[in-house]
Design an enzyme around this catalytic site. Sequence first.
Site, short mmCIF file in Angstrom:
data_model
loop_
_atom_site.label_atom_id
_atom_site.label_comp_id
_atom_site.label_asym_id
_atom_site.label_seq_id
_atom_site.Cartn_x
_atom_site.Cartn_y
_atom_site.Cartn_z
CG ASP A 30 72.74 28.96 20.30
OD1 ASP A 30 73.30 28.77 19.21
OD2 ASP A 30 72.26 28.05 21.00
CE LYS A 35 77.05 26.44 20.26
NZ LYS A 35 76.26 26.28 19.03
CB THR A 121 71.40 22.88 4.62
OG1 THR A 121 72.61 23.61 4.50
CG2 THR A 121 71.22 22.01 3.39
CG PHE A 153 77.35 27.81 -1.24
CD1 PHE A 153 76.77 26.60 -1.60
CD2 PHE A 153 76.68 28.98 -1.55
CE1 PHE A 153 75.56 26.57 -2.28
CE2 PHE A 153 75.47 28.96 -2.23
CZ PHE A 153 74.90 27.75 -2.59
CG LEU A 154 80.43 29.23 5.73
CD1 LEU A 154 80.83 28.27 6.82
CD2 LEU A 154 80.40 30.65 6.28
CG ASN A 209 76.94 20.63 0.53
OD1 ASN A 209 77.80 21.38 0.09
ND2 ASN A 209 76.51 20.69 1.78
CB ALA A 253 91.92 9.09 -3.60
CB CYS A 261 77.68 19.63 5.22
SG CYS A 261 77.85 20.91 6.45
CE LYS A 264 73.06 18.87 7.81
NZ LYS A 264 72.19 19.77 7.09
C1 UGA Z 1 80.98 21.33 2.84
C2 UGA Z 1 81.04 22.14 1.54
O1 UGA Z 1 82.35 22.05 0.95
C3 UGA Z 1 80.68 23.60 1.78
O2 UGA Z 1 80.63 24.31 0.55
C4 UGA Z 1 79.31 23.66 2.47
O3 UGA Z 1 78.92 25.00 2.78
C5 UGA Z 1 79.35 22.85 3.76
O4 UGA Z 1 79.70 21.48 3.45
C6 UGA Z 1 77.98 22.93 4.39
O5 UGA Z 1 77.02 22.50 3.75
O6 UGA Z 1 77.85 23.51 5.47
P1 UGA Z 1 82.64 20.99 4.92
O7 UGA Z 1 81.69 19.94 5.37
O8 UGA Z 1 83.11 22.01 5.89
O9 UGA Z 1 82.01 21.83 3.69
O10 UGA Z 1 83.93 20.23 4.39
P2 UGA Z 1 84.71 20.01 3.02
O11 UGA Z 1 85.95 20.79 3.04
O12 UGA Z 1 83.83 20.16 1.85
O13 UGA Z 1 85.13 18.47 3.18
C7 UGA Z 1 84.15 17.47 3.42
C8 UGA Z 1 84.79 16.10 3.48
O14 UGA Z 1 85.27 15.69 2.21
C9 UGA Z 1 86.01 16.00 4.43
O15 UGA Z 1 85.90 14.82 5.19
C10 UGA Z 1 87.20 15.94 3.50
O16 UGA Z 1 88.28 15.22 4.04
C11 UGA Z 1 86.60 15.19 2.31
N1 UGA Z 1 87.29 15.45 1.04
C12 UGA Z 1 87.28 16.68 0.48
C13 UGA Z 1 87.93 14.40 0.40
O17 UGA Z 1 87.95 13.25 0.88
N2 UGA Z 1 88.55 14.63 -0.81
C14 UGA Z 1 88.54 15.86 -1.39
O18 UGA Z 1 89.12 16.01 -2.50
C15 UGA Z 1 87.90 16.92 -0.72
#
Ligand code: UGA
Length: 431
Positions: A30, A35, A121, A153-154, A209, A253, A261, A264
């Site tokens: 990095d 960091k 990404t 995809f994590l 995404n 909801a 992610c 963006k």
């Molecule tokens: C997301 C994707 O789920 C991952 O698979 C992907 O790898 C990642 O982006 C990335 O591109 O790096 P992440 O941003 O960590 O992961 O968060 P999520 O758990 O997907 O939640 C995203 C947002 O959606 C949060 O604000 C959450 O509160 C909201 N959300 C999620 C809802 O409002 N309702 C839901 O049913 C699920």
Amino acid sequence: MKICVIGTGYVGLTTGVCLAESGFDVTCIDKDVNKIRQLNEGEVPFHEPGLDSLLKKVMVGKKIKFSNKIESAIRSNDIIFIAVGTPSMEDGSADLAAVFEVAKSIKKNLNAFKILVIKSTVPVGTNKKVAAILAGRGGKSKTRFAVISNPEFLRQGKALADYKNPHRIVIGGTNQRAIDVIMKVYAGCHCPLIVTSPENAEIIKYASNSFLAMKISYINEVANICERYNADIREVAAGMGLDPRIGDRFLEAGIGFGGSCFPKDMKALVHFADLVDYDFKLLKAALAVNERQKLLPVEKLKKNLGSLRGRTIGLLGLSFKADTDDIREASSIALINCLLGEKVKVRVTDPRAEKNMKRLFPEINYFDSPYEMADGCDGLILITEWPEYSALDFKRIKPKLKKPLLIDGRNLFDPKTMKKLGFIYEGIGRN
Ligand code: UGA
């Protein structure tokens, strides 16, 4: 096998630590010297459950090193994972400066056949652009490298579990020798391995995404209709989710999605669709719905309190979701801005995200304890579904409030219980 991972954000660091745990010798690079210093001391620079202890374990086994010396790391490793950030530019496109900078460093240090694995990404066509940088003028060094697109995809907050139990691994490339090597890297993963073209791999990431985000905006719109027709979105979503074609995940909801992610990546997909004269209407609408949803609590406050000028409102949670200190694109930011515009006295609390939020809003009032924050508030808004908030003692909170108003932005609480406790309870999409 020796592997170098460039970028120690939550994708790069999780990848590096997990590869080290699987037995690879990993060097994480990095630019940020602070960091690297923290990591060398065994400290993870952000909150990600479980990553601290796994880092310490692999450090004891000497399977991982941290450095800011990119040149020597490139020269001494033949597999290089790129996991640098690709933030949004003003026009919505992904900023690829960091990816291209790494590609240029690799070009300068091509002392042997190198496999570049793009985990960041990146929009469709980036694999080819990176290959062109490495090939240089006249494509002279073409035989000395291969570029693989391997999107990640994590999820934040669940990074380790998701890395170890992926639903699929996507390997986009054209060089069979490199594809075989990367398949060996992932040999321990028990999930479908998709070998495809770089373009397909790049689009799979954005399309996944964006689809998930669209699902959230869809359920949020249905929730808004439920509210007006005396229905309950939780029951509606449960009824929908039993159809396997719909699925029961991502139907919660709330007050909108955030994070580094979804917004963006949706903007970038709209942008690269625009580049080929395609108007991706669905995604534009899903983004607009999300922006409106973030401010739903303000409408609910006004409905119950009338004018908001001079009111004191407390926010429970700031991060874009639980188990992370990340506030990027969090609904809390849009809400705080709007409340400040309405001349509200804003109070906030969050188990992890306070430090990050203080940089954006030094002027609002921060509290360690939700109970102290509630004292004298005209209402509370639950922003983040932190598990500690499910355990709050609302009998203790109620007498502290000027008005027992609770807006539950994540449908964390049971409306009947809250009403029994004497609260004016407003969920999202629930009567
Ligand atoms: C997301 C994707 O789920 C991952 O698979 C992907 O790898 C990642 O982006 C990335 O591109 O790096 P992440 O941003 O960590 O992961 O968060 P999520 O758990 O997907 O939640 C995203 C947002 O959606 C949060 O604000 C959450 O509160 C909201 N959300 C999620 C809802 O409002 N309702 C839901 O049913 C699920």
